[in-house]
Scaffold this motif. Structure first.
Motif, PDB file in Angstrom:
ATOM      1  N   ASN B 135      23.048  -3.436 144.665  1.00 35.01           N
ATOM      2  CA  ASN B 135      24.596  -2.666 143.495  1.00 35.01           C
ATOM      3  C   ASN B 135      24.222  -1.972 142.731  1.00 35.01           C
ATOM      4  O   ASN B 135      24.430  -2.205 141.039  1.00 35.01           O
ATOM      5  N   GLU B 136      23.406  -0.888 142.607  1.00 31.69           N
ATOM      6  CA  GLU B 136      23.221  -0.086 141.107  1.00 31.69           C
ATOM      7  C   GLU B 136      24.030   0.723 141.422  1.00 31.69           C
ATOM      8  O   GLU B 136      24.453   1.438 142.667  1.00 31.69           O
ATOM      9  N   LEU B 137      23.969   1.165 140.400  1.00 27.99           N
ATOM     10  CA  LEU B 137      25.753   2.245 139.885  1.00 27.99           C
ATOM     11  C   LEU B 137      23.900   3.702 138.948  1.00 27.99           C
ATOM     12  O   LEU B 137      23.899   3.550 138.349  1.00 27.99           O
ATOM     13  N   ARG B 138      23.958   4.769 140.248  1.00 26.90           N
ATOM     14  CA  ARG B 138      23.517   5.745 139.764  1.00 26.90           C
ATOM     15  C   ARG B 138      24.055   6.987 139.091  1.00 26.90           C
ATOM     16  O   ARG B 138      24.970   7.226 140.197  1.00 26.90           O
ATOM     17  N   ARG B 139      23.671   7.159 138.570  1.00 27.06           N
ATOM     18  CA  ARG B 139      24.325   8.296 137.163  1.00 27.06           C
ATOM     19  C   ARG B 139      23.399   9.483 136.949  1.00 27.06           C
ATOM     20  O   ARG B 139      21.659   9.207 136.736  1.00 27.06           O
ATOM     21  N   THR B 140      23.660  10.428 137.639  1.00 28.46           N
ATOM     22  CA  THR B 140      22.666  11.326 138.034  1.00 28.46           C
ATOM     23  C   THR B 140      23.275  13.025 138.257  1.00 28.46           C
ATOM     24  O   THR B 140      24.565  13.170 137.585  1.00 28.46           O
ATOM     25  N   ARG B 141      23.379  13.270 139.138  1.00 27.43           N
ATOM     26  CA  ARG B 141      23.948  14.846 138.851  1.00 27.43           C
ATOM     27  C   ARG B 141      23.102  14.997 141.130  1.00 27.43           C
ATOM     28  O   ARG B 141      22.726  14.550 141.134  1.00 27.43           O
ATOM     29  N   ALA B 142      24.447  16.217 141.059  1.00 30.53           N
ATOM     30  CA  ALA B 142      24.867  16.922 142.386  1.00 30.53           C
ATOM     31  C   ALA B 142      24.680  17.913 142.547  1.00 30.53           C
ATOM     32  O   ALA B 142      25.728  17.968 141.938  1.00 30.53           O
ATOM     33  N   ALA B 143      23.627  19.057 143.138  1.00 29.05           N
ATOM     34  CA  ALA B 143      23.523  20.238 142.506  1.00 29.05           C
ATOM     35  C   ALA B 143      23.562  20.245 140.836  1.00 29.05           C
ATOM     36  O   ALA B 143      23.679  20.240 140.443  1.00 29.05           O
ATOM     37  N   GLN B 144      24.998  21.115 140.583  1.00 38.28           N
ATOM     38  CA  GLN B 144      24.718  21.728 139.626  1.00 38.28           C
ATOM     39  C   GLN B 144      26.027  20.607 138.713  1.00 38.28           C
ATOM     40  O   GLN B 144      26.001  20.804 137.689  1.00 38.28           O
ATOM     41  N   VAL B 145      26.947  19.225 139.189  1.00 37.80           N
ATOM     42  CA  VAL B 145      26.990  18.353 138.686  1.00 37.80           C
ATOM     43  C   VAL B 145      27.223  17.229 137.945  1.00 37.80           C
ATOM     44  O   VAL B 145      26.425  16.343 139.209  1.00 37.80           O
TER      45      VAL B 145
ATOM     46  N   TYR C  60      22.108  13.752 132.572  1.00 41.61           N
ATOM     47  CA  TYR C  60      23.109  13.612 133.741  1.00 41.61           C
ATOM     48  C   TYR C  60      22.650  12.139 134.097  1.00 41.61           C
ATOM     49  O   TYR C  60      21.990  11.862 134.785  1.00 41.61           O
ATOM     50  N   GLY C  61      23.078  11.173 133.333  1.00 39.67           N
ATOM     51  CA  GLY C  61      22.224  10.302 133.118  1.00 39.67           C
ATOM     52  C   GLY C  61      23.261   8.784 131.839  1.00 39.67           C
ATOM     53  O   GLY C  61      24.856   9.804 132.271  1.00 39.67           O
ATOM     54  N   CYS C  62      22.638   8.201 131.187  1.00 40.74           N
ATOM     55  CA  CYS C  62      23.549   7.913 130.383  1.00 40.74           C
ATOM     56  C   CYS C  62      23.866   8.486 129.418  1.00 40.74           C
ATOM     57  O   CYS C  62      24.646   7.668 128.378  1.00 40.74           O
ATOM     58  N   GLY C  63      23.257   9.551 129.189  1.00 41.69           N
ATOM     59  CA  GLY C  63      24.333  10.266 127.660  1.00 41.69           C
ATOM     60  C   GLY C  63      23.117   9.949 126.456  1.00 41.69           C
ATOM     61  O   GLY C  63      24.158  11.173 125.642  1.00 41.69           O
TER      62      GLY C  63
END
Lengths: 1002, 183, 107
Positions: B135-145, C60-63
């Motif tokens: 149930n992880e919400l992962r914030r990252t980048r996809a290529a350049q965004v 690119y994450g929690c900021g």
């Protein structure tokens, strides 16, 4: 001649013949061939010309170290220059052509350089091109540009696609020879997540070629068993055709997988660049054989002994009928034995060592092979092909004692571990005197994020040169890596039959006392044409550092990065300097280990997804209208909307005139919009802006400036007070993310006890500027809210509805006209924009673009971030003192602006300019002043910052910074022009149009 | 409102995985510290889930609450229900320091579907899927965004900014092309 | 390419997910400060070969901004911690002292 043998060839499938072409000649090979083995099978020994002297060159090696045999591969959109034939797998229909020759490979005009060789010594470029300067530009450069260089750049767009992949593992094994497989077996058994990379299309490396016996079985059988065992492990990923090319900080490794090089056009990506993050890295990258430096060692037919053996065993290809082996070690005898066992003739093994009694030489002798000890190859005879060798005493100066006819020479100067990946991230090397090579020093490894070792070298890459040593070393190294990765190692090492090898003898020049004529024909670096004599010359001229010698002679600077030449070159340098080899040291190993095509590095970033273009909700409408788009940061915004028959300039002028006289609509969605909320939000904004925002009444707007801590103007925009605790800050289109990050920086890192939250809602809203005398009429036609001067005066805002849209309307103007900026949710932006156009048609509504916006703001004397500012301009320079609070004790940039230089009255300040002849001042012009500066350049007293033709005033107008600023009004000054002259202009008030602001305030 | 359209009009791509742009999807960005009084109540009232823990997303039917940062939550709900949810949040957090703002239109949402959906994203994002929680919400980048994604159904839901929706669809399509699957 | 663990969200972020913010623990000098103080605040950076304290943002994450202690020569990471810290945590300082006995402290 070189040819295909009737029998043998463990990697080729004789039932699958393939047709290919070389320089248009149709040739045949087999499935499993490399292009190199297939060329040799067709007696195509000559494959290219050298870089500098255009000497004929043949295949030397069998792997990525090949310096000579580079070809142009493919056609059109699939053409690739400089492909090594030794690492190119053969496929049906392959087309290759040789390069670096004119008019043909066989008859090359550039070979004239060869006879001029004594005039082109090391450092030739540096010496020759110093003086006269004109000769460089008109004589040397054109000739060198035309004749030098290897392959030609492709002319067509690459027809293939490439991709990248992020991968993670506990343990990465680079190299799929027996050492790599052994390490992988131990790592796999530990339960660690393992990735194993092998650059070629088959597992096992050299062991089967060397005839090794492992666990009582032929090496090939053991390899099959090992691969099957690894394939059965779910925690192990095996990749063939995937070269580990670079080791970087914190366990980051790049690997280039040639997915479809051998199956072009089959719909798969050509390459996949693996971006691997590994806990531990095991380099099992093997070793590379060194050439020997004797005269004529570059003549086609002279090859590395190991390569010659590999062609026979793996591909059933003989390089020649009659071979002379020349060596300083026992390993080369394996080649002699393999050749004889394949039914070929070995005329002699020429061994520089005086005493030769090892097991392998004895076996050779037992096979009836002649061994000439203490002997050197004095000179290779032949032009485009070896015809024989002259022999003499290694201890001598080159007197020829004997000549032997042969059509191939197998040379071995010993083996150098491939330490590249070990060294990329700082691993250190030791000089091994017995084996005469550099090998990894396990006590000085590359270290990772935790400060501990992150790379373990094993097998031949670690100096364990025999199969028996390599397997034992791999097991030991894998154990260390597995433990470091946090797992428990188990499993036993396989045991290879030991074959004793006698000590090799260092031989850096052959014969030892060779004179200048011979040394000038001993090639060190084949690809860059560097000879023993060049390195010796560099030493004589004072290049004592190996790094300097490298750059002076270009040794090791070609596409093979000196894989064959580095050790030989630095040994020659050490000798010339009378130093020990380890004291001279190596040059720095840098990634990539083998060339990586740019396509793989670019990955998906090509064409439409080269970069993330940002599109507003109305973008499709602009495209449909064939708007001319311009980049604003990553946004694409309409510059203008040309109509049929109009050029851009005409369109812009029409848009300005229409907006000033009727109604213009601007897609202003890109404007930055940041919500700032909280009990301390007012205090925070007062620190951020130069003016006071805390006192702004709810329902009102105020223009604000933001500065860096140095005091320089960084962004501007209108701030609206939404409610008691909430402000909405507009930023420039390019500044939204930067300013939002700036706010968060101060809130998180400096004033973390202040209660403020921010949210960047730029993309939540589409925004339209409705501008011009008919603006109010349009909104009233849509209906739904009161937009009268009384209810919604200039610099006020209100929520409401217009037609069927929920809107927020700001009475702000960047054009000087009656103007409303209207925000709607982005998902309704297009519908709203279309509704405005539909209702506005009868009011003369036209869209306008960024250029019309720029002209209208310049006519009003409004500054633009990025035009009037360039990171060295403070608000005071732009006469914006009115927007800077005098009462506030502090704001970002206040202290910076107090610095003497920024507070100086001598600074250039903003003014307007009108040319006397009504022309447009060229962009970038300076205002000239009398006299010259210390460099003899004309003095200046100012510069233009914005310059346009004003369709409203029908003349050129400009804004600029000038010494004295507005005090200079009325002065006539001169701007320089592109053609060298000047244009006269009068200094005026920068507000060119509607000075009292009557039009926007109706 | 009837005029509301998603960034790409529900464009899709069929490769070895299926890419579908969905929406418009309702979203609220809620900034508050976890210890703020009434926060759990506000999230419950808005989307019916509990307060998500670090890097987690709590999904309940067509609504969800995701942890975005130590003081930011992403609430997901049907597009038309944001106004009611905002009212509920404002009521529950009255007098507290917080910021709630509707961001439905600032985002584009994609489903990446199929057994190899993870490969599509692994080509674009530096994320170790083996270590990503269920149930992880992962914030990252996809290529350049910037993107955020989580597992849902037989694939992933991926969110990006609206202005780059077309770029992200291009990325996902390129990565999902038949022939590009990793064996 | 570095990996730094974001102390806020626990992600072991690689460098491409981060943006650098240069030296940490600078003291801001505003109006009323001397020219020397302001110059030090704006321009004087330690740029050491060895132990260094830096600001990074998990962009690119929690900021969130966080701080990292790192060896600029070996790239060893000693630890990361919250940006809301006026000094490195004592335990981290002890750890660095143990690993780098010659280290003179963060100031």
């Amino acid at each position: 001649m070189s040819t295909r043998l009737q029998k043998g060839g463990r990697l080729i499938d004789r039932s699958a013949a393939l047709e290919f072409s070389f320089n248009g000649k149709r040739l045949r090979g087999y499935q499993g061939d490399t292009l190199a083995s297939a060329l040799l099978a067709n007696d195509q020994m000559l494959v290219g010309r050298s870089f500098k002297y255009h000497r004929p060159r043949g295949i030397v090696a069998a792997g990525p170290e090949e310096p000579n045999a580079l070809v142009g591969l493919g056609k059109g959109g699939r053409f690739e220059p400089n492909q090594r034939v030794t690492t190119t797998e053969l496929f049906e229909g392959l087309e290759a052509e040789s390069q670096n020759h004119w008019p043909s490979l066989e008859y090359d005009v550039g070979v004239v350089n060869n006879s001029l060789a004594r005039f082109l010594p090391g450092g030739f470029y540096y010496k020759t091109f110093m003086y006269p300067r004109a000769a460089w530009k008109h004589l040397f450069e054109p000739i060198i540009r035309a004749s030098a260089g290897l392959g030609k750049a492709p002319r067509e767009k690459d027809a293939d696609r490439y991709e990248q992949l992020y991968a993670f593992c506990d343990l990465l094994v680079v190299g799929g020879g027996i050492a790599g497989l052994q390490a992988a077996l131990i790592a796999g058994a530990s339960g660690a997540k393992v990735i194993v990379l092998e650059q070629t299309a088959f597992w096992g490396g050299r062991a089967p070629v060397d005839g090794d016996v492992i666990d009582g079985k032929p090496a090939a059988l053991w390899i099959n068993t090992a691969v099957q065992a690894l394939e059965a492990m779910e925690n192990v990923t095996l990749r063939l055709r995937c070269a580990g090319v670079g080791v970087y900080d914190h366990g980051y490794v790049l690997a280039d997988e040639k997915v479809a090089d051998h199956t072009p056009g089959d719909g798969r990506p050509k390459h996949r660049l693996w971006r691997i993050r590994a806990g531990q890295i095991v380099t099992a990258t093997g070793a590379i054989e060194r050439p020997l430096s004797f005269a004529g060692n570059d003549i086609p037919g002279v090859m590395l002994a190991g390569a010659l053996r590999e062609y026979v065993v793996n591909f059933a290809v003989s390089a020649g009928d009659r071979t002379v082996v020349v060596t300083n070690n026992d390993d080369a005898y394996r080649t002699a034995i393999a050749l004889v066992e394949a039914g070929l003739v070995v005329a002699a093994v020429v061994d520089a060592r005086v005493t030769v009694t090892g097991a392998l030489p004895e076996r050779a002798r037992a096979l009836g092979i002649r061994v000439a000890t203490g002997t050197a190859v004095v000179k290779v005879k032949g032009g485009k092909r070896v015809t024989g060798v002259q022999l003499g005493a290694q201890a001598g100066e080159g007197a020829v004692l004997e000549e032997i006819a042969c059509d191939a020479v197998a040379m071995s100067g010993g083996w150098s571990p491939v330490v590249h990946l070990w060294s990329h991230c700082g691993g250190k090397l030791n000089w091994d005197v017995d084996q005469q090579h550099f090998r990894p020093d396990a006590t000085r490894p590359p270290t990772g994020a935790d400060g501990a070792a992150m790379v373990v070298a094993v097998g031949a890459a670690n100096g364990a040169m025999t199969a028996a040593e390599a397997l034992a070393d791999a097991a030991k190294g894998a154990g260390i890596a597995v433990k470091a990765a946090g797992f428990k190692a188990s499993g036993k090492a396989a045991v290879a039959e030991a074959v004793a090898e006698a000590r090799m003898e260092p031989v850096w020049v052959m014969p030892q006392g060779a004179g200048p004529n011979l040394r000038a024909k001993m090639w060190l670096d084949y690809q860059n044409d560097v000879k023993v004599s060049d390195v010796q010359l560099a030493a004589r001229e004072g290049y004592e550092s190996v790094e300097h010698t490298k750059r002076y002679t270009t040794l090791g600077m070609a596409t093979d990065q000196g894989k064959l030449s580095n050790i030989n070159g630095l040994a020659v340098l050490a000798h010339a300097l009378n130093e020990d080899i380890p004291r001279v040291g190596t040059t720095t190993f840098r990634p990539p280990y083998v060339p990586v095509t740019l396509g793989a590095l670019a990955g998906e970033s090509r064409g439409d997804i080269f970069q993330p273009l940002r599109r507003t909700p109305m973008h499709s409408w602009h495209e449909k209208m064939q708007a001319y788009m311009e980049p604003v940061g990553l946004w694409r915004r309409p510059y203008c909307f040309p109509r049929a028959g109009e050029n851009h300039e005409q369109a812009v002028h029409r848009e300005v005139n229409n907006t000033r006289t009727a109604l213009g609509l601007l897609d202003a969605s890109t404007l930055g919009k940041i919500i700032v909320k909280g009990p301390d939000a007012g205090k925070f904004l007062d620190m951020l802006y130069t003016g006071v925002m805390s006192s702004l009444p709810v329902g009102k707007c105020r223009y604000g400036l933001m500065c860096s801590e140095q005091g320089f103007l960084s962004d501007d925009g209108v701030v609206a007070r939404i409610d008691e605790e909430t402000w909405l800050c507009h930023t420039t289109s390019g500044g939204a993310d930067r300013i939002h990050a700036w706010m968060e920086d101060w809130l998180q890192c400096e004033w973390w006890d202040w209660q403020v939250y921010t949210a960047n809602i730029t993309e939540q809203l589409a925004q339209v500027a409705v501008v011009g005398p008919n603006a109010r009429k349009l909104l009233e036609k849509l209906g739904g809210m009161d937009v009268s001067k009384e209810t919604l005066p200039f610099m006020a805002w209100a929520d409401g509805t217009l037609g069927e849209f929920d809107v927020r309307v700001y009475r702000i103007s960047f054009s000087g006209e009656l103007s409303y900026e209207i925000a709607v949710p982005a998902s309704q932006g297009l519908a709203f924009w279309e509704a405005l156009h539909k209702a506005g048609a009868e009011l003369g509504a036209m869209p306008y673009g960024t250029e019309a916006l720029h002209i209208m703001r310049a006519e009003k004397g409004f500054i633009m971030i990025g035009d009037e500012t360039d990171g060295t301009v403070i608000p005071q320079d732009l006469n914006l003192g009115w927007a800077i609070s005098k009462k506030k004790a502090d704001f970002l940039g206040k202290r910076g602006q107090e610095r003497v230089y920024l507070a100086s009255p001598e600074r250039w300040k903003l003014a307007g300019f009108e040319t006397l002849d009504s022309s447009v001042v060229p962009d970038g012009s300076y205002i000239v002043a009398a006299g010259k500066n210390a460099n003899g350049q004309g003095n200046t007293q100012g510069r233009v910052t914005s310059t346009y033709y004003s369709p409203t005033l029908k003349r050129g107008i400009a804004m600029g910074l000038i010494h004295g600023g507005l005090n200079r009004i009325g002065d006539i000054v001169e701007f320089n022009t592109v053609t060298g002259g000047t244009v006269k202009a009068r200094v005026v008030d920068p507000v060119f149009y509607d000075k009292d602001g009557e039009k926007q305030n109706v | 409102m009837s005029n509301a359209v998603s960034a790409l009009g529900n464009a899709s791509f069929d490769g070895f995985a299926k890419i579908r742009e969905i929406g418009p999807v309702g979203m609220i960005s809620l900034r508050a510290k976890p210890e703020v009084k009434g926060l759990a109540k506000a999230i419950k009232a808005a989307v019916g889930t509990g307060l998500p823990a670090q890097r987690q997303i709590e999904i309940s039917g067509d609504k969800a609450a995701g942890w975005m940062s130590p003081d930011e939550y992403l609430l997901i709900l049907p597009y038309a229900e944001t106004a009611a949810a905002m009212a509920a949040i404002d009521k529950a957090l009255k007098g507290e320091h917080y910021l709630a703002v509707v961001v439905s239109d600032a985002r584009a949402v994609f489903h990446v579907e199929g057994a190899k959906a993870d490969q599509v994203i692994a080509k674009l994002s530096p994320v170790d899927f083996a270590k990503m929680g269920a149930n992880e919400l992962r914030r990252t980048r996809a290529a350049q965004v910037a993107v955020a994604f989580w597992r849902e159904g037989d694939g992933y839901t991926l969110v990006c900014f609206r202005s780059v929706a077309s770029y992200v669809l291009g990325l996902l399509s390129h990565s999902a092309m038949v022939g590009s699957e990793i064996k | 390419m570095l990996i730094l663990e974001c102390p806020y969200c626990g992600v072991k972020a690689e460098e491409t997910e981060l943006s650098p913010g240069y030296e940490a623990h600078l003291k801001r000098f505003g109006p009323g400060s001397s020219d020397t103080e302001f110059e030090d605040y704006m321009f004087a950076r330690k740029n050491p070969k060895g132990v260094h304290f830096e600001r990074w943002r998990h962009v690119y994450g929690c900021g969130k901004w966080f701080l990292a202690a790192r060896d600029t020569a070996t790239l060893e990471v000693f630890g990361t911690y919250a940006a809301q810290s006026s000094a490195p945590p004592a335990a981290l300082q002890d750890k660095i002292k143990a690993k780098r006995p010659d280290w003179k402290g963060y100031k």
